[in-house]
Design an enzyme around this catalytic site. Structure first.
Site, PDB file in Angstrom:
ATOM      1  N   GLU A 101       3.616  31.571  -0.404  1.00 48.94           N
ATOM      2  CA  GLU A 101       3.701  30.898  -1.713  1.00 48.94           C
ATOM      3  C   GLU A 101       4.669  31.649  -2.618  1.00 48.94           C
ATOM      4  O   GLU A 101       4.849  32.855  -2.480  1.00 48.94           O
ATOM      5  CB  GLU A 101       2.315  30.936  -2.382  1.00 48.94           C
ATOM      6  CG  GLU A 101       1.494  29.667  -2.202  1.00 48.94           C
ATOM      7  CD  GLU A 101       1.890  28.562  -3.165  1.00 48.94           C
ATOM      8  OE1 GLU A 101       3.075  28.495  -3.577  1.00 48.94           O
ATOM      9  OE2 GLU A 101       1.030  27.750  -3.512  1.00 48.94           O
ATOM     10  N   ASP A 102       5.231  30.933  -3.580  1.00 53.39           N
ATOM     11  CA  ASP A 102       6.084  31.586  -4.574  1.00 53.39           C
ATOM     12  C   ASP A 102       5.241  32.286  -5.637  1.00 53.39           C
ATOM     13  O   ASP A 102       5.453  33.446  -5.968  1.00 53.39           O
ATOM     14  CB  ASP A 102       7.041  30.572  -5.228  1.00 53.39           C
ATOM     15  CG  ASP A 102       6.330  29.331  -5.774  1.00 53.39           C
ATOM     16  OD1 ASP A 102       5.109  29.176  -5.563  1.00 53.39           O
ATOM     17  OD2 ASP A 102       7.001  28.506  -6.423  1.00 53.39           O
ATOM     18  N   ASP A 105      -0.834  30.773  -9.779  1.00 51.63           N
ATOM     19  CA  ASP A 105      -1.061  30.696 -11.228  1.00 51.63           C
ATOM     20  C   ASP A 105      -2.557  30.388 -11.415  1.00 51.63           C
ATOM     21  O   ASP A 105      -3.390  31.282 -11.369  1.00 51.63           O
ATOM     22  CB  ASP A 105      -0.129  29.608 -11.757  1.00 51.63           C
ATOM     23  CG  ASP A 105      -0.116  29.475 -13.265  1.00 51.63           C
ATOM     24  OD1 ASP A 105      -0.688  30.334 -13.944  1.00 51.63           O
ATOM     25  OD2 ASP A 105       0.467  28.505 -13.778  1.00 51.63           O
ATOM     26  N   PHE A 154       5.731  32.015 -18.190  1.00 50.60           N
ATOM     27  CA  PHE A 154       6.450  31.134 -17.272  1.00 50.60           C
ATOM     28  C   PHE A 154       7.724  31.820 -16.798  1.00 50.60           C
ATOM     29  O   PHE A 154       8.519  32.300 -17.595  1.00 50.60           O
ATOM     30  CB  PHE A 154       6.792  29.812 -17.956  1.00 50.60           C
ATOM     31  CG  PHE A 154       7.158  28.763 -16.961  1.00 50.60           C
ATOM     32  CD1 PHE A 154       6.168  28.081 -16.265  1.00 50.60           C
ATOM     33  CD2 PHE A 154       8.487  28.488 -16.682  1.00 50.60           C
ATOM     34  CE1 PHE A 154       6.503  27.127 -15.311  1.00 50.60           C
ATOM     35  CE2 PHE A 154       8.830  27.535 -15.739  1.00 50.60           C
ATOM     36  CZ  PHE A 154       7.836  26.860 -15.054  1.00 50.60           C
ATOM     37  N   ARG A 167      16.606  27.797  -9.827  1.00 55.58           N
ATOM     38  CA  ARG A 167      16.111  28.297  -8.532  1.00 55.58           C
ATOM     39  C   ARG A 167      17.062  29.320  -7.907  1.00 55.58           C
ATOM     40  O   ARG A 167      16.647  30.175  -7.144  1.00 55.58           O
ATOM     41  CB  ARG A 167      15.927  27.133  -7.556  1.00 55.58           C
ATOM     42  CG  ARG A 167      14.787  26.189  -7.918  1.00 55.58           C
ATOM     43  CD  ARG A 167      14.467  25.285  -6.728  1.00 55.58           C
ATOM     44  NE  ARG A 167      13.695  24.112  -7.093  1.00 55.58           N
ATOM     45  CZ  ARG A 167      12.366  24.088  -7.203  1.00 55.58           C
ATOM     46  NH1 ARG A 167      11.667  25.172  -6.993  1.00 55.58           N
ATOM     47  NH2 ARG A 167      11.738  22.967  -7.532  1.00 55.58           N
TER      48      ARG A 167
END
Ligand code: IMP
Length: 179
Positions: A101-102, A105, A154, A167
């Site tokens: 996963e990136d 959260d 964020f 990205r």
């Protein structure tokens, strides 16, 4: 939280630090899975850069699968709703599956993936995430490999986007108006 599109995001985690940490995670995975074969699952889109760097630091027999999910639209907070845009068609039964996963959260996306892949009876199911925001977590789930813990802000870059942008940044960045 408001992101002003005229603002350039600032460096939070520089490229060299990411490279070093990804190497460390690869080494750890090499030790933990010694003698085993891994099915590495890239969770699209956000983890594609982390995934490609991580698998190049894994020195074990490995196959790659891609799982397309979208949970955000153009928002910056988790909706909890996950849409599968690309599924894994290979059987995972008796395989050692590593979800890549990136960012975790709220953890809702991760929970969805875990539940969905668990039904395919893997021999083991572990999670590697580049970033982890512990303050935002609403689920009780173990994360096996964490690159960096960050504050509840964020971030973009190194695969992560805001409204599909940023990205390609080689580092992890944040928006200053958030601080
Ligand atoms: P969760 O379901 O709340 O854990 O959200 C996980 C997904 O939301 C990640 O895989 C990302 O695609 C996206 N996401 C969460 N936080 C951020 C962020 O700070 N920047 C970019 N994307 C994020």
């Amino acid at each position: 939280m408001v992101i002003r599109p005229d603002q350039e995001p600032k460096v939070l985690i520089p490229q060299a630090k990411i490279r070093k940490r990804v190497e460390e995670l690869g080494n750890q995975i090499n030790q933990d899975y010694e003698g085993k074969e891994i099915v590495a699952v890239c969770v699209l889109k956000g983890s594609f850069i982390f995934f490609s760097d991580l698998i190049r630091n894994i020195d074990l027999p490995l196959s790659c699968e891609f799982l397309g999910l979208s949970s955000y639209g153009n928002e910056t907070r988790s909706s909890g709703e996950v849409k599968v845009t690309l599924d894994i068609n290979e059987p995972l039964e008796n395989k050692h599956v590593l979800i890549v996963e990136d960012i975790v959260d709220s953890g809702l996306t991760l929970q969805y993936i875990k539940n969905s892949l668990q039904t395919r009876n893997p021999a083991s199911l572990k999670i590697a995430t580049l970033l982890f925001k512990p303050e935002a977590l609403v689920i009780d789930s173990k994360i096996d490999y964490v690159g960096f813990q960050i504050n509840n802000e964020f971030v973009v870059g190194y695969g992560l986007d805001y409204a599909q942008k940023y990205r390609g940044l080689p580092h992890i960045a944040y928006f200053e108006n958030e601080h």
